[in-house]
Write a protein that holds these residues in place. Structure first.
Motif, PDB file in Angstrom:
ATOM      1  N   THR A 141       0.832  -1.206   0.000  1.00 19.39           N
ATOM      2  CA  THR A 141       0.000   0.000   0.000  1.00 19.39           C
ATOM      3  C   THR A 141       0.870   1.260   0.000  1.00 19.39           C
ATOM      4  N   ILE A 142       1.994   1.220   0.729  1.00 19.36           N
ATOM      5  CA  ILE A 142       2.922   2.355   0.726  1.00 19.36           C
ATOM      6  C   ILE A 142       3.578   2.482  -0.641  1.00 19.36           C
ATOM      7  N   ALA A 143       3.953   1.340  -1.225  1.00 21.48           N
ATOM      8  CA  ALA A 143       4.568   1.368  -2.554  1.00 21.48           C
ATOM      9  C   ALA A 143       3.617   1.985  -3.574  1.00 21.48           C
ATOM     10  N   GLN A 144       2.331   1.690  -3.462  1.00 21.47           N
ATOM     11  CA  GLN A 144       1.346   2.258  -4.377  1.00 21.47           C
ATOM     12  C   GLN A 144       1.262   3.771  -4.231  1.00 21.47           C
ATOM     13  N   GLN A 145       1.372   4.264  -2.999  1.00 20.76           N
ATOM     14  CA  GLN A 145       1.352   5.714  -2.777  1.00 20.76           C
ATOM     15  C   GLN A 145       2.525   6.383  -3.480  1.00 20.76           C
ATOM     16  N   ILE A 146       3.699   5.730  -3.383  1.00 20.34           N
ATOM     17  CA  ILE A 146       4.887   6.304  -4.026  1.00 20.34           C
ATOM     18  C   ILE A 146       4.730   6.283  -5.543  1.00 20.34           C
ATOM     19  N   ASP A 147       4.177   5.183  -6.082  1.00 22.74           N
ATOM     20  CA  ASP A 147       3.968   5.085  -7.526  1.00 22.74           C
ATOM     21  C   ASP A 147       3.142   6.257  -8.050  1.00 22.74           C
ATOM     22  N   LYS A 148       2.148   6.668  -7.253  1.00 20.97           N
ATOM     23  CA  LYS A 148       1.273   7.767  -7.682  1.00 20.97           C
ATOM     24  C   LYS A 148       1.991   9.108  -7.690  1.00 20.97           C
ATOM     25  N   ARG A 149       3.072   9.206  -6.913  1.00 19.00           N
ATOM     26  CA  ARG A 149       3.786  10.479  -6.772  1.00 19.00           C
ATOM     27  C   ARG A 149       5.022  10.571  -7.659  1.00 19.00           C
ATOM     28  N   THR A 150       5.403   9.475  -8.293  1.00 14.62           N
ATOM     29  CA  THR A 150       6.641   9.458  -9.081  1.00 14.62           C
ATOM     30  C   THR A 150       6.356   8.994 -10.505  1.00 14.62           C
ATOM     31  N   ASN A 151       7.386   9.026 -11.320  1.00  9.87           N
ATOM     32  CA  ASN A 151       7.245   8.663 -12.744  1.00  9.87           C
ATOM     33  C   ASN A 151       7.875   7.311 -13.039  1.00  9.87           C
ATOM     34  N   GLY A 152       7.504   6.329 -12.266  1.00  8.01           N
ATOM     35  CA  GLY A 152       8.007   4.994 -12.537  1.00  8.01           C
ATOM     36  C   GLY A 152       9.461   4.794 -12.214  1.00  8.01           C
ATOM     37  N   GLU A 153       9.956   5.515 -11.223  1.00  7.85           N
ATOM     38  CA  GLU A 153      11.368   5.403 -10.856  1.00  7.85           C
ATOM     39  C   GLU A 153      11.656   4.169 -10.005  1.00  7.85           C
ATOM     40  N   TYR A 154      10.613   3.623  -9.402  1.00 10.13           N
ATOM     41  CA  TYR A 154      10.806   2.558  -8.417  1.00 10.13           C
ATOM     42  C   TYR A 154       9.967   1.334  -8.788  1.00 10.13           C
ATOM     43  N   GLU A 155      10.326   0.204  -8.164  1.00 14.45           N
ATOM     44  CA  GLU A 155       9.579  -1.028  -8.393  1.00 14.45           C
ATOM     45  C   GLU A 155       9.776  -1.967  -7.208  1.00 14.45           C
ATOM     46  N   ASN A 156       8.884  -2.947  -7.097  1.00 21.13           N
ATOM     47  CA  ASN A 156       9.040  -3.988  -6.073  1.00 21.13           C
ATOM     48  C   ASN A 156      10.208  -4.886  -6.459  1.00 21.13           C
ATOM     49  N   LYS A 157      11.126  -5.074  -5.511  1.00 22.41           N
ATOM     50  CA  LYS A 157      12.319  -5.882  -5.778  1.00 22.41           C
ATOM     51  C   LYS A 157      12.192  -7.291  -5.206  1.00 22.41           C
ATOM     52  N   LEU A 158      11.760  -7.362  -3.954  1.00 23.26           N
ATOM     53  CA  LEU A 158      11.654  -8.649  -3.262  1.00 23.26           C
ATOM     54  C   LEU A 158      10.400  -8.647  -2.398  1.00 23.26           C
ATOM     55  N   VAL A 159       9.770  -9.802  -2.248  1.00 27.72           N
ATOM     56  CA  VAL A 159       8.723  -9.973  -1.243  1.00 27.72           C
ATOM     57  C   VAL A 159       9.402 -10.423   0.051  1.00 27.72           C
ATOM     58  N   LEU A 160       9.274  -9.612   1.082  1.00 28.74           N
ATOM     59  CA  LEU A 160       9.923  -9.919   2.353  1.00 28.74           C
ATOM     60  C   LEU A 160       9.045 -10.782   3.248  1.00 28.74           C
ATOM     61  N   ARG A 161       7.739 -10.543   3.197  1.00 26.09           N
ATOM     62  CA  ARG A 161       6.836 -11.315   4.059  1.00 26.09           C
ATOM     63  C   ARG A 161       5.405 -11.157   3.579  1.00 26.09           C
ATOM     64  N   GLN A 162       4.636 -12.216   3.717  1.00 25.15           N
ATOM     65  CA  GLN A 162       3.190 -12.141   3.525  1.00 25.15           C
ATOM     66  C   GLN A 162       2.568 -12.164   4.909  1.00 25.15           C
ATOM     67  N   GLN A 163       2.007 -11.054   5.322  1.00 21.04           N
ATOM     68  CA  GLN A 163       1.456 -10.937   6.667  1.00 21.04           C
ATOM     69  C   GLN A 163      -0.059 -11.092   6.605  1.00 21.04           C
ATOM     70  N   TYR A 164      -0.556 -12.182   7.169  1.00 24.11           N
ATOM     71  CA  TYR A 164      -1.993 -12.426   7.153  1.00 24.11           C
ATOM     72  C   TYR A 164      -2.673 -11.754   8.337  1.00 24.11           C
ATOM     73  N   MET A 165      -3.944 -11.398   8.141  1.00 27.71           N
ATOM     74  CA  MET A 165      -4.750 -10.799   9.198  1.00 27.71           C
ATOM     75  C   MET A 165      -6.071 -11.543   9.284  1.00 27.71           C
ATOM     76  N   ALA A 166      -6.578 -11.697  10.501  1.00 27.56           N
ATOM     77  CA  ALA A 166      -7.753 -12.547  10.709  1.00 27.56           C
ATOM     78  C   ALA A 166      -8.690 -11.945  11.746  1.00 27.56           C
ATOM     79  N   PRO A 167      -9.988 -12.229  11.642  1.00 25.76           N
ATOM     80  CA  PRO A 167     -10.917 -11.868  12.706  1.00 25.76           C
ATOM     81  C   PRO A 167     -10.541 -12.565  14.010  1.00 25.76           C
TER      82      PRO A 167
END
Length: 275
Positions: free
Chosen positions: A199-225
């Motif tokens: 979600t933070i990466a998406q915010q940056i994408d909206k503010r820049t001209n494609g200078e950045y990209e996802n490099k690695l997935v560090l963790r998949q964090q699940y959330m539950a009721p």
């Protein structure tokens, strides 16, 4: 000086009383043990965060909104009951649950062994992908490539923990007080990459001209009721609800509405919580 101190104490007392009154206006006794009991009383009371967009936020009328609030609305509709949404915070969500102020929490709550000593979690309904996000010109394919790379993270966050676990000796991890400060460090060129949620990466994408990209997935964090311990029937009911709307795409539709990406693959059972 005495009068000033007395006025400050009075102000603090009045502020605490007002906050307590506001919370009390949302909170009701919510001691139902099963879906049938909730249906009998006709209302389900669910705690949600309002300070963790897009999972938890407020709308134009200052009412709870976001992905988790929409999931709560879907659950109430599925069970055929009215919904009472109660704003909670990270620190008070477990106390609100344990003191019967809410029936359930759908509050961006990640299952952990420590939390499972106090509450029980259903199967996950959501996830946050933690990534290493950096300049496109950087060649980063594996954690070993982080040697010599300057990386910003929010101090003591999930991304800090995930990055620290895989970073090789020679990686320069710079810790900031929050995500906003870490993000600014990337945008200002203080660092080469950022550990963050998508979600933070998406915010940056909206503010820049494609200078950045996802490099690695560090963790998949699940959330539950989450619900109180010793409520097997309620747990069964929530698991049934989550499974139904994972399978029919209902949760994916809500996730795409708020995060603009598909819901990641969800585990079919509650998560194992080993040591």
């Amino acid at each position: 000086m005495f009068n000033l101190m007395a006025r400050r104490r009075l102000f603090n007392f009045a502020t605490a009383a007002l906050c307590g009154a506001l919370l009390s206006s949302y909170a009701v006794n919510a001691s139902a043990q099963s879906v049938e009991e909730i249906k009998k009383k006709g209302t389900v009371t669910i705690g949600v965060l309002v300070d963790f967009p897009p999972y938890g936020t407020v709308d134009n009328l200052n009412q709870p909104d976001g992905y988790d609030a929409d999931v709560a609305k879907l659950l109430a509709k599925d069970w055929g009951v009215r919904l009472n949404l109660v704003p909670v915070t990270g620190p008070n969500r477990i106390p609100f649950l344990l003191t019967n102020k809410v029936d359930l929490l759908i509050a961006s709550f990640s299952p952990t062994p420590e939390r499972a000593k106090q509450v029980q979690f259903s199967r996950p309904h959501s996830a946050a992908t933690i990534v290493l996000y950096g300049q496109k010109k950087l060649s980063i394919k594996t954690p070993a490539d982080l040697k010599g790379v300057r990386i910003a993270v929010a101090r003591a966050s999930t991304q800090d923990t995930a990055l620290t676990a895989v970073a090789p000796e020679g990686a320069e991890i710079r810790r900031f007080d929050d995500d906003a400060s870490a993000m600014q460090a990337l945008l200002s060129g203080q660092v080469d990459a950022l550990g963050c949620a998508t979600t933070i990466a998406q915010q940056i994408d909206k503010r820049t001209n494609g200078e950045y990209e996802n490099k690695l997935v560090l963790r998949q964090q699940y959330m539950a009721p989450a619900m109180r311990l010793g409520q097997p029937e309620l747990l069964k009911g929530v698991n049934t609800f989550v499974g139904k709307y994972v399978d029919n795409g209902g949760l994916n539709k809500l996730y795409k509405k708020w995060l603009q990406v598909d819901l990641p693959s969800m585990p079919a059972t509650s998560l194992p919580l080993g040591n």
